[in-house]
Design an enzyme around this catalytic site. Structure first.
Site, PDB file in Angstrom:
ATOM      1  N   ASN A  28       0.964  -0.903  -0.212  1.00  0.00           N
ATOM      2  CA  ASN A  28      -0.053  -0.086   0.011  1.00  0.00           C
ATOM      3  C   ASN A  28       1.139   1.523  -0.007  1.00  0.00           C
ATOM      4  O   ASN A  28       1.426   1.533   1.038  1.00  0.00           O
ATOM      5  CB  ASN A  28      -0.706   0.135   1.098  1.00  0.00           C
ATOM      6  CG  ASN A  28      -1.784   0.688   1.137  1.00  0.00           C
ATOM      7  OD1 ASN A  28      -2.854   1.171   2.483  1.00  0.00           O
ATOM      8  ND2 ASN A  28      -2.318   1.500   0.350  1.00  0.00           N
ATOM      9  N   ASN A  58     -12.084   4.806  10.646  1.00  0.00           N
ATOM     10  CA  ASN A  58     -12.435   4.719   9.718  1.00  0.00           C
ATOM     11  C   ASN A  58     -13.084   3.788   9.436  1.00  0.00           C
ATOM     12  O   ASN A  58     -13.338   3.202   9.934  1.00  0.00           O
ATOM     13  CB  ASN A  58     -11.718   5.254   8.377  1.00  0.00           C
ATOM     14  CG  ASN A  58     -10.293   4.275   8.239  1.00  0.00           C
ATOM     15  OD1 ASN A  58     -10.571   3.122   9.536  1.00  0.00           O
ATOM     16  ND2 ASN A  58      -9.543   4.551   7.656  1.00  0.00           N
ATOM     17  N   ASN A  77      -5.979  11.358   0.181  1.00  0.00           N
ATOM     18  CA  ASN A  77      -6.380  10.250  -1.228  1.00  0.00           C
ATOM     19  C   ASN A  77      -6.128  10.844  -2.601  1.00  0.00           C
ATOM     20  O   ASN A  77      -6.907  11.439  -2.681  1.00  0.00           O
ATOM     21  CB  ASN A  77      -7.933   9.347  -0.882  1.00  0.00           C
ATOM     22  CG  ASN A  77      -7.627   8.739   0.349  1.00  0.00           C
ATOM     23  OD1 ASN A  77      -7.151   8.451   0.713  1.00  0.00           O
ATOM     24  ND2 ASN A  77      -9.598   8.916   0.889  1.00  0.00           N
ATOM     25  N   CYS A 123      -5.196  -2.530   3.261  1.00  0.00           N
ATOM     26  CA  CYS A 123      -5.223  -1.776   3.981  1.00  0.00           C
ATOM     27  C   CYS A 123      -4.731  -1.992   4.861  1.00  0.00           C
ATOM     28  O   CYS A 123      -6.094  -3.254   5.778  1.00  0.00           O
ATOM     29  CB  CYS A 123      -6.533  -1.548   3.257  1.00  0.00           C
ATOM     30  SG  CYS A 123      -7.371   0.154   4.715  1.00  0.00           S
ATOM     31  N   THR A 135      -5.925  -0.208   8.229  1.00  0.00           N
ATOM     32  CA  THR A 135      -7.207  -0.775   8.746  1.00  0.00           C
ATOM     33  C   THR A 135      -8.167  -1.818   8.779  1.00  0.00           C
ATOM     34  O   THR A 135      -8.543  -2.508   9.980  1.00  0.00           O
ATOM     35  CB  THR A 135      -7.583   0.948   9.077  1.00  0.00           C
ATOM     36  OG1 THR A 135      -7.796   0.986   7.987  1.00  0.00           O
ATOM     37  CG2 THR A 135      -7.472   1.887   9.788  1.00  0.00           C
ATOM     38  N   ASN A 137     -15.363   1.743   3.336  1.00  0.00           N
ATOM     39  CA  ASN A 137     -13.876   0.237   3.030  1.00  0.00           C
ATOM     40  C   ASN A 137     -14.458  -0.931   3.043  1.00  0.00           C
ATOM     41  O   ASN A 137     -14.908  -1.020   3.918  1.00  0.00           O
ATOM     42  CB  ASN A 137     -12.592   0.645   3.583  1.00  0.00           C
ATOM     43  CG  ASN A 137     -12.498   1.859   3.867  1.00  0.00           C
ATOM     44  OD1 ASN A 137     -11.864   2.777   3.095  1.00  0.00           O
ATOM     45  ND2 ASN A 137     -12.194   2.388   4.651  1.00  0.00           N
ATOM     46  N   GLU A 196     -10.959   0.069  -1.083  1.00  0.00           N
ATOM     47  CA  GLU A 196     -10.713   1.390  -0.192  1.00  0.00           C
ATOM     48  C   GLU A 196     -11.688   2.643  -0.843  1.00  0.00           C
ATOM     49  O   GLU A 196     -11.467   2.888  -2.249  1.00  0.00           O
ATOM     50  CB  GLU A 196      -9.150   1.328  -0.097  1.00  0.00           C
ATOM     51  CG  GLU A 196      -8.933   2.028   0.953  1.00  0.00           C
ATOM     52  CD  GLU A 196      -7.357   2.434   1.171  1.00  0.00           C
ATOM     53  OE1 GLU A 196      -6.690   3.367   1.963  1.00  0.00           O
ATOM     54  OE2 GLU A 196      -6.133   1.539   0.792  1.00  0.00           O
ATOM     55  N   CYS A 225      -4.915   5.838   8.326  1.00  0.00           N
ATOM     56  CA  CYS A 225      -4.512   4.719   7.607  1.00  0.00           C
ATOM     57  C   CYS A 225      -3.734   3.854   7.794  1.00  0.00           C
ATOM     58  O   CYS A 225      -2.721   4.370   8.562  1.00  0.00           O
ATOM     59  CB  CYS A 225      -3.785   5.208   6.410  1.00  0.00           C
ATOM     60  SG  CYS A 225      -2.803   4.246   4.952  1.00  0.00           S
ATOM     61  N   ASN A 283      -1.430   1.406   6.971  1.00  0.00           N
ATOM     62  CA  ASN A 283      -0.668   0.761   6.353  1.00  0.00           C
ATOM     63  C   ASN A 283       0.543   2.367   6.593  1.00  0.00           C
ATOM     64  O   ASN A 283       2.073   2.217   6.635  1.00  0.00           O
ATOM     65  CB  ASN A 283      -0.293   0.415   4.946  1.00  0.00           C
ATOM     66  CG  ASN A 283      -1.193  -1.216   5.080  1.00  0.00           C
ATOM     67  OD1 ASN A 283      -0.732  -2.057   6.198  1.00  0.00           O
ATOM     68  ND2 ASN A 283      -1.597  -1.742   4.258  1.00  0.00           N
TER      69      ASN A 283
END
Length: 327
Positions: free
Chosen positions: A13, A165, A68, A228, A230, A201, A219, A77, A79
């Site tokens: 990612n 998120n 994004n 992703c 999360t 997501n 995502e 996020c 990652n």
């Protein structure tokens, strides 16, 4: 304007890091969004899943903001947080730090390498909420845990949760992974729809064996990604809730970009997840951009992190072999 960039990735990612602690760029939020749309597009010489802006914080070691490719801002996020954890810890000479994010101040720590010479960090994923209002998901109920919504899918059950998120997670079989079902559901829920006004997501989770799962995620604001963070964290929690894995025990999470490890914790009825994985650098360069029209930019010569690229390729090879055997 000249801007220093580092291309990095967590589980494939990929992001650009822009350091606003050491540099006084003076971006407005509109400029941050427009810059993300300009340089994250895969049609350019760059391309990425987003930009990680690292700013000073009044209450933590640093502040992470994530934009994004469509210019929207993500509340978290996982990652990306690992990459920010590495950058901040190395910048400030720390082994662990607190990073301010949109919804929470999160602990990050350097870990033993997940594979030799692969920088590895643990990041806290919290808070966790199952209240539909926190996603938001518009239904005439307060939570959705392993249930069907016939207008979305007659076949699959979903769990909705915010970490913070929004995530919509389904435990599936091999045939679902190989079908267009996830694409169709995801595109519907991230366009005009009656359920998720802000999009969501969407993750499909395929159990491999005890303590091992595969996660594929569409995502919000990005589309299908290699991974992703999360989503892998939320998916691990959902498998624990369904008795497939256990709280407080590491779960190996495989994705199209490699693998991470997740550990679910529960205290006083509240959950949090440790997300442990690589924080790898790919290259650094300098961007010379017209901030009045960010699609006008030139790049200096890239300085590649060849050793990190080679080492991570070994982890990818290992992960793909596991998936080949189990899928």
């Amino acid at each position: 304007m000249k801007i220093d960039l580092i291309k990095c990735h967590g589980s494939g990612n990929d992001f650009f890091i822009i350091d606003e602690i050491s540099n006084t760029y003076g971006f407005t939020d509109t400029q941050r969004a427009e810059l993300a749309k300009a340089i994250c597009s895969r049609s350019t010489d760059l391309g990425a899943d987003g930009i990680l802006y690292i700013l000073k914080s009044k209450k933590a070691d640093a502040n992470m903001r994530v934009f994004n490719p469509d210019g929207s801002e993500a509340s978290m996020c996982g990652n990306g947080l690992r990459c920010v954890a590495r950058y901040v810890c190395e910048l400030l000479g720390l082994e662990e730090a607190i990073i301010e994010t949109m919804k929470a101040d999160l602990q990050v720590k350097k870990q033993e390498d997940i594979l030799a010479d692969i920088p590895t960090y643990l990041v806290e994923i919290s808070p966790v909420s199952f209240d539909l209002i926190d996603l938001p998901l518009i239904l005439e109920k307060e939570t959705l845990i392993n249930e069907k919504i016939s207008k979305i899918s007659e076949e699959l059950s979903f769990t909705a949760l915010a970490v913070p998120n929004p995530h919509f997670v389904s435990i599936v079989e091999k045939k679902h992974i190989r079908s267009d079902l996830q694409k169709n559901i995801s595109e519907y829920l991230n366009g005009p729809n009656e359920f998720f006004p802000d999009g969501v997501n969407v993750s499909f989770v395929k159990p491999l064996k005890k303590g091992h799962i595969y996660v594929r995620t569409f995502e919000r604001g990005v589309g299908f990604t290699n991974a992703c963070g999360t989503a892998m964290s939320a998916s691990t929690l959902v498998t624990c809730m369904n008795g497939l894995n256990e709280i407080e025990k590491p779960v190996e999470v495989y994705n199209n970009g490699g693998k991470v490890s997740c550990v679910v914790h529960e205290k006083n009825g509240k959950q949090s997840i440790d997300l442990i994985g690589n924080a790898s650098y790919v290259f650094r360069c300098q961007l010379d951009v017209n901030m009045d029209n960010p699609i006008e930019f030139t790049l200096s010569k890239r300085e590649e992190y060849q050793d990190e690229i080679k080492q991570y390729a070994k982890l990818q090879e290992h992960a793909q072999q596991i998936l080949k055997e189990c899928m």
